[in-house]
Design a protein around this motif. Structure first.
Motif, PDB file in Angstrom:
ATOM      1  N   CYS A 155       0.813  -1.214   0.000  1.00 30.26           N
ATOM      2  CA  CYS A 155       0.000   0.000   0.000  1.00 30.26           C
ATOM      3  C   CYS A 155       0.849   1.266   0.000  1.00 30.26           C
ATOM      4  CB  CYS A 155      -0.923   0.026   1.217  1.00 30.26           C
ATOM      5  SG  CYS A 155      -1.535  -1.605   1.704  1.00 30.26           S
ATOM      6  N   CYS A 175       1.252   4.020  -2.884  1.00 33.85           N
ATOM      7  CA  CYS A 175       0.254   5.078  -3.020  1.00 33.85           C
ATOM      8  C   CYS A 175       0.032   5.822  -1.699  1.00 33.85           C
ATOM      9  CB  CYS A 175      -1.075   4.485  -3.490  1.00 33.85           C
ATOM     10  SG  CYS A 175      -0.988   3.845  -5.180  1.00 33.85           S
ATOM     11  N   HIS A 176      -0.220   5.063  -0.636  1.00 35.23           N
ATOM     12  CA  HIS A 176      -0.574   5.708   0.637  1.00 35.23           C
ATOM     13  C   HIS A 176       0.639   6.211   1.410  1.00 35.23           C
ATOM     14  CE1 HIS A 176      -4.889   4.803   0.594  1.00 35.23           C
ATOM     15  NE2 HIS A 176      -4.549   3.688  -0.022  1.00 35.23           N
ATOM     16  N   VAL A 184      -6.896  11.006  -8.180  1.00 38.92           N
ATOM     17  CA  VAL A 184      -7.576  10.996  -6.879  1.00 38.92           C
ATOM     18  C   VAL A 184      -6.507  10.664  -5.852  1.00 38.92           C
ATOM     19  CG1 VAL A 184      -9.354   9.915  -5.464  1.00 38.92           C
ATOM     20  CG2 VAL A 184      -9.725  10.197  -7.916  1.00 38.92           C
ATOM     21  N   LYS A 185      -6.389  11.467  -4.834  1.00 41.04           N
ATOM     22  CA  LYS A 185      -5.325  11.245  -3.855  1.00 41.04           C
ATOM     23  C   LYS A 185      -5.658  10.084  -2.926  1.00 41.04           C
ATOM     24  CE  LYS A 185      -2.959  14.300  -5.716  1.00 41.04           C
ATOM     25  NZ  LYS A 185      -2.314  13.666  -6.869  1.00 41.04           N
ATOM     26  N   PRO A 186      -4.679   9.220  -2.699  1.00 45.88           N
ATOM     27  CA  PRO A 186      -4.885   8.128  -1.752  1.00 45.88           C
ATOM     28  C   PRO A 186      -5.198   8.705  -0.377  1.00 45.88           C
ATOM     29  CG  PRO A 186      -2.837   7.843  -2.975  1.00 45.88           C
ATOM     30  CD  PRO A 186      -3.336   9.228  -3.276  1.00 45.88           C
ATOM     31  N   ARG A 187      -6.021   8.035   0.337  1.00 45.02           N
ATOM     32  CA  ARG A 187      -6.449   8.514   1.650  1.00 45.02           C
ATOM     33  C   ARG A 187      -5.281   8.639   2.624  1.00 45.02           C
ATOM     34  NH1 ARG A 187     -10.274  11.549   2.736  1.00 45.02           N
ATOM     35  NH2 ARG A 187     -11.635  10.365   1.355  1.00 45.02           N
ATOM     36  N   HIS A 194      -4.239   8.011   6.020  1.00 46.42           N
ATOM     37  CA  HIS A 194      -4.737   7.182   7.127  1.00 46.42           C
ATOM     38  C   HIS A 194      -4.360   7.723   8.499  1.00 46.42           C
ATOM     39  CE1 HIS A 194      -6.140   4.345   4.259  1.00 46.42           C
ATOM     40  NE2 HIS A 194      -4.966   3.916   3.894  1.00 46.42           N
ATOM     41  N   TYR A 203     -11.096  12.151   9.860  1.00 48.96           N
ATOM     42  CA  TYR A 203     -11.721  11.388   8.782  1.00 48.96           C
ATOM     43  C   TYR A 203     -11.824   9.904   9.146  1.00 48.96           C
ATOM     44  CZ  TYR A 203     -12.917   9.358   4.379  1.00 48.96           C
ATOM     45  OH  TYR A 203     -13.569   8.645   3.409  1.00 48.96           O
ATOM     46  N   LEU A 236     -15.088   6.209  10.063  1.00 48.37           N
ATOM     47  CA  LEU A 236     -15.229   4.914   9.398  1.00 48.37           C
ATOM     48  C   LEU A 236     -15.204   3.781  10.404  1.00 48.37           C
ATOM     49  CD1 LEU A 236     -12.614   5.404   6.525  1.00 48.37           C
ATOM     50  CD2 LEU A 236     -15.087   5.746   6.384  1.00 48.37           C
ATOM     51  N   ILE A 246     -10.854  -2.250   1.515  1.00 51.97           N
ATOM     52  CA  ILE A 246      -9.613  -2.953   1.168  1.00 51.97           C
ATOM     53  C   ILE A 246      -9.952  -4.238   0.402  1.00 51.97           C
ATOM     54  CG2 ILE A 246      -7.529  -4.070   2.059  1.00 51.97           C
ATOM     55  CD1 ILE A 246      -7.798  -2.193   4.534  1.00 51.97           C
ATOM     56  N   LYS A 291     -16.079   4.603  -4.094  1.00 49.55           N
ATOM     57  CA  LYS A 291     -14.900   5.471  -4.127  1.00 49.55           C
ATOM     58  C   LYS A 291     -14.143   5.242  -5.426  1.00 49.55           C
ATOM     59  CE  LYS A 291     -14.907   5.402   0.764  1.00 49.55           C
ATOM     60  NZ  LYS A 291     -14.849   6.596   1.530  1.00 49.55           N
ATOM     61  N   SER A 292     -13.007   5.878  -5.509  1.00 52.52           N
ATOM     62  CA  SER A 292     -12.259   5.798  -6.754  1.00 52.52           C
ATOM     63  C   SER A 292     -11.775   4.379  -7.053  1.00 52.52           C
ATOM     64  CB  SER A 292     -11.052   6.732  -6.675  1.00 52.52           C
ATOM     65  OG  SER A 292     -10.177   6.443  -7.744  1.00 52.52           O
ATOM     66  N   MET A 319      -8.236   2.880  -6.106  1.00 53.33           N
ATOM     67  CA  MET A 319      -7.981   2.055  -4.917  1.00 53.33           C
ATOM     68  C   MET A 319      -8.277   0.615  -5.296  1.00 53.33           C
ATOM     69  SD  MET A 319      -7.302   1.266  -1.839  1.00 53.33           S
ATOM     70  CE  MET A 319      -7.690  -0.158  -0.811  1.00 53.33           C
ATOM     71  N   TRP A 341      -8.309  -5.921  -2.987  1.00 53.19           N
ATOM     72  CA  TRP A 341      -7.263  -6.824  -2.488  1.00 53.19           C
ATOM     73  C   TRP A 341      -7.775  -8.205  -2.122  1.00 53.19           C
ATOM     74  CZ3 TRP A 341      -2.404  -5.360  -3.357  1.00 53.19           C
ATOM     75  CH2 TRP A 341      -2.177  -3.990  -3.588  1.00 53.19           C
ATOM     76  N   ILE A 399      -4.238  -5.518   8.624  1.00 57.04           N
ATOM     77  CA  ILE A 399      -3.993  -4.184   8.065  1.00 57.04           C
ATOM     78  C   ILE A 399      -4.954  -3.162   8.679  1.00 57.04           C
ATOM     79  CG2 ILE A 399      -4.086  -2.800   5.952  1.00 57.04           C
ATOM     80  CD1 ILE A 399      -3.008  -5.217   4.415  1.00 57.04           C
TER      81      ILE A 399
END
Ligand code: HEC
Length: 122
Positions: free
Chosen positions: A39, A42-43, A59-62, A64, A69, A73, A82, A91-92, A95, A98, A110
């Motif tokens: 991950c 990107c993340h 689109v920006k990876p979240r 964490h 934010y 969740l 995931i 969402k985008s 992502m 998996w 994870i």
């Protein structure tokens, strides 16, 4: 009063293990390993959404580590994103999905690790 050394060791071990018992469904250390492996690109290695590829993604990876934010969740929502990928949860599609690559247990690990990044839970 002097406690025997072995009792003290036991006590210390118990104190450290207690908080993790509630989270026994997932293993954060294993989660971290997989996260950095799969991950991080990107993340970001530390989950801030700033991995090497993030700059070129539309689109920006979240991030964490964003407690405001991430606190909104549930574990189940994070798990589903995931496992099923961004597209399946509205969402985008950047992502990836998996499920099939990671087992449910690995995904749980994870999720537990991601929680440690923001210190949030729901
Ligand atoms: C190819 C880049 C990429 C990789 C690799 C990637 N992600 Fe993502 N991820 C994204 C993007 C982009 C988003 C944001 C989607 C959106 O906001 O619409 C995202 C969103 C998420 C979210 C959703 C947070 C929310 O808004 O609900 C979670 C959780 C997540 N990623 C976890 C992971 C995990 C865990 C891995 C590794 C197993 C991983 N991602 C690998 C790009 C990536």
């Amino acid at each position: 009063m002097r406690l025997p050394f072995s009792r003290m060791v036991w006590f210390v071990v118990m104190v450290f293990l207690m908080p993790s018992v509630a989270w026994s469904a997932g293993d954060a250390a294993r989660g971290k390993q997989k996260y950095q492996e799969l991950c991080g690109a990107c993340h970001g290695q530390s989950g801030k959404g700033d991995g090497p590829t993030a700059a070129v993604l539309p689109v920006k990876p979240r991030d964490h580590t964003d407690a405001d934010y991430m606190g909104k969740l549930t574990d189940q929502q994070v798990f589903n994103t995931i496992k099923q990928g961004g597209e399946a949860v509205g969402k985008s599609p950047i992502m990836p999905k998996w499920g099939g690559i990671l087992t449910d247990q690995q995904i749980m690990n994870i999720v537990v690790y991601i929680r440690t990044l923001s210190g949030s839970s729901k």
